[in-house]
Design an enzyme around this catalytic site. Structure first.
Site: not given
Ligand code: PLP
Length: 686
Positions: A399, A529, A271, A500
């Site tokens: 997100y 994560k 970013y 997610d």
């Molecule tokens: N999904 C959610 C809810 C997230 O918070 C994030 C990253 O912050 C992602 C997907 C994407 O993960 P990555 O950064 O490992 O690609």
């Protein structure tokens, strides 16, 4: 405000190796250089009393070395009478020494601009208490260790053991000083010279360059003032080059300047643009809840490195799992092969995930796990013979990652839709759930969600959402009833429900998975994560049997019967082995207790923000604390302030938030919260 101390921690391979002589002589050498210096003996045992005053033997020696010099300061902090280990002496006095507290005291004792020589007691692992050693104090101070070694028979093994131990910490070595602690014996001269040559070579290897070698000096304790002074002057003269090197090493620009400069020329950061380059700080190590910077500072990590280092940095269990797996198999393609780390991890995930999942698809990042989930859902609907169901329904304020498919389901306003409009598939968006977590559900908003979904169900393949806690799209916590209703509707309307849990999974919201708050099982779940405890990149998409079987045995004749995805590093054995250890480690830890403890700390700590000007809302759920401002904040000035306070936070838009590691202590959570409150109080967000 956490002070950054410049200096070094003088430690030794053992007791009686010459630490005090080195400290005292360095103090005098520093005076010769004109560097304002303070020598601190944090714990002194074997003290005597002169009325109300403690007489500390090592500090007396500092005094002897420097004579009456106004530019040299020296002091002892905790004084005890018994001449024994600090933990025993303290416990005799009914006290318990805590490294963090002692480090704070040392910070308070050091004046601005002073170089600080901290002399440890005994060796590196001499106990401060039942649970902490001198090494913990070194870490708490973040000062580079200066290793003092007595050049005598057996010293090599001790010195190597110490260097190895210190090299495994994030502390950068300051150097090594050899001392001759007994009168020379001609027969040993060659042997000791060889020790010195050997240790110089090894020191270089471990980051402890040999800075000086001090001869045995009998007159250091002489009653003849002149002889005593010239003995100390002789040692100090030998240490002037070492003192210069220590001071130079302590300059922030000497510590990490080069890497940051090279970074500015060749790296593109997240970013960020490249001109002007963003403010970048070089990290040289991380341990527990602290990140160590090349300039010697230590930052309390309020971000868990973007929600992933849930149980802290530098975990030996994860290192061991990685090393053991690396010795067997570091990588092999997953097309046509399998291995135990992948299978064992998959079984573990299927066991603990919220629902009756049957299949695990491993990928390398959270964004790709979302891509895979979307593909699974689309292929599922096509295989079912529902070609009209091609759109994905997502939530405003969501997100899901930065790859194109994931981006298309992020919030359409604050996500990146505007820029990539021509490129992105157009999805369908539901309003952000109105009902707040912890309050009564808002029936109107639930009814509107139901209405909007029913209206569009015909074309919707899947709903994707972050259960309960929306992260980078707005840090919003919503009511579990929303999840329960959505689950019912998806089943009724033949819509795949994708949870997610890349950010919320593995305990962050106070439940192992946030779906558990609503008592629901999605059809597909994305994990990432915290999956590897933030040690290495790995993510996974889990699917129910019906999804996997339908994709594999399509009803529609034109469907391929395979899932169209196959990343090169799929199910990397190193990452799987670490993840298995991380998941087991989390489940074996008191994570629930810790998360609710952190939650309480954040609630109390952030409460004062509620009434501050510019603050719109304060909310806390599990180990997530959010202060929402009325307007977008000044990220640069806020971050500079936080780093000055010794904490690491990365606000965005109008949100100042923290997602600390679950192992953060109450005092550390308080410090983090205080930094946020203070920033708001001083209106640094403007
Ligand atoms: N999904 C959610 C809810 C997230 O918070 C994030 C990253 O912050 C992602 C997907 C994407 O993960 P990555 O950064 O490992 O690609």
């Amino acid at each position: 405000m956490e002070k950054t101390i410049a200096g070094c921690f003088i430690t030794g391979t053992d007791t009686d190796v010459g630490k005090t002589v080195v400290t005292a002589s360095l103090l005098r050498a520093m005076r010769q250089l004109g560097a304002d210096t303070v020598a601190v003996k944090p714990v002194q045992t074997g003290c005597t009393r002169d009325g109300a005053q403690w007489l500390a033997p090592d500090v007396e020696l500092y005094g002897r070395a420097v004579g009456a010099s106004p530019s040299s300061r020296y002091l002892a902090l905790r004084c005890y009478a018994p001449a024994c280990s600090p933990h025993l002496a303290a416990s005799h006095a009914g006290e318990n020494i805590v490294a963090q507290d002692l480090a704070l005291e040392i910070g308070q004792a050091v004046k601005a601009g002073e170089f600080c020589l901290v002399e440890g007691a005994g060796g590196i692992l001499s106990p401060l208490s039942e649970t902490e050693t001198m090494l913990d104090l070194m870490r708490a101070l973040g000062l580079p260790p200066l290793l003092v070694v007595a050049n005598r028979l057996g010293c090599i093994s001790h010195a190597l053991a110490c260097m190895k131990l210190l090299a495994a910490t994030p502390l950068a070595g300051a150097g090594m000083i050899l001392c001759h602690v007994s009168p020379p014996k001609p027969a040993e001269a060659e042997l000791l010279a060889e020790n010195s040559r050997f240790l110089a070579r090894q020191g270089k290897k471990y980051g402890f360059p040999l800075l000086a070698e001090l001869p045995y000096t009998a007159d250091l304790h002489s009653d003849d003032a002149t002889r005593c002074d010239s003995a100390w002057a002789g040692l100090a003269a030998k240490l002037v080059p070492a003192a210069k090197a220590l001071v130079a090493k302590a300059q922030p620009e000497a510590r990490g300047g080069e890497v940051a400069e090279l970074d500015r020329r060749c790296i593109w950061h997240p970013y960020a643009g490249t001109v002007p380059s963003p403010v970048i700080r070089e990290v040289v190590g991380a341990e527990g809840v602290y990140i160590y910077l090349a300039d010697g500072r230590r930052l309390l990590d309020g971000m868990s490195s973007w929600w992933c280092v849930n149980l802290g940095y530098g975990r030996a269990d994860l290192q061991n799992a990685l090393n053991a797996q690396a010795r067997r198999l570091s990588h092999v393609m997953f097309g046509g092969f399998t291995h135990a780390p992948a299978v064992t991890l998959a079984r573990k995930l299927l066991d603990i995930a919220p629902g009756d999942f049957e299949r695990v698809f491993f990928v390398d990042s959270g964004s790709v796990s979302v891509e895979v989930a979307l593909k699974m859902a689309i292929q599922y609907q096509l295989a079912k013979g529902r070609p009209h169901k091609t759109r994905i329904c997502a939530l405003r304020g969501a997100y899901h990652g930065d790859t194109l498919g994931a981006m298309s389901v992020c919030d359409p306003v604050n996500g990146m839709h505007g820029i990539f409009r021509s490129f992105l598939p157009r999805q369908f968006f539901l309003d952000r759930p109105e009902s707040r977590f912890g309050e009564l559900p808002n029936a109107e908003s639930l009814a509107k969600m139901e209405h909007d979904l029913r209206e569009n169900a015909e074309n919707i393949a899947a709903v994707i959402l972050e259960p309960i806690a929306q992260g980078a799209g707005g840090m919003w916590f919503y009511h579990p009833d929303y999840l329960a209703l959505l689950r019912r509707l998806c089943t009724e309307l033949d819509i795949v429900l994708i949870a997610d849990e890349v950010a919320t999974g593995f305990g962050r919201t106070g439940r192992l998975f946030a779906c558990e708050w609503g008592g629901i099982s999605p059809d597909i779940i994305c994990l990432g994560k915290g999956l590897t405890g933030g040690f290495i990149s790995l993510a996974a998409t889990l699917a129910r049997a019906e999804i996997a079987e339908t994709v594999s045995r399509p009803k529609a004749p034109d469907q391929p019967g395979i899932l169209l995805q196959g990343p090169t590093f799929m199910a990397n054995p190193l990452a799987c082995a670490v993840a298995l250890e991380a998941v087991t480690g989390l489940l074996d830890s008191p994570w629930e207790e810790n998360v609710s403890r952190v939650e309480r700390g954040l609630r109390d700590g952030l409460a004062p923000c509620h009434h501050l000007p510019g603050v719109k809302d304060v909310r806390v759920l599990g180990a997530i604390g959010v202060v929402e401002m009325e307007k977008n904040v000044n990220v640069a000035s806020l971050q500079a302030f936080f780093v000055g306070q010794g904490v690491w936070l990365r606000p965005f838009r109008n949100l100042i938030y923290t997602v600390p590691p679950f192992i953060m202590t109450d005092a550390e959570v308080e410090k983090m919260s205080n930094a946020i409150c203070e920033a708001c109080r001083r209106e640094l967000f403007l």
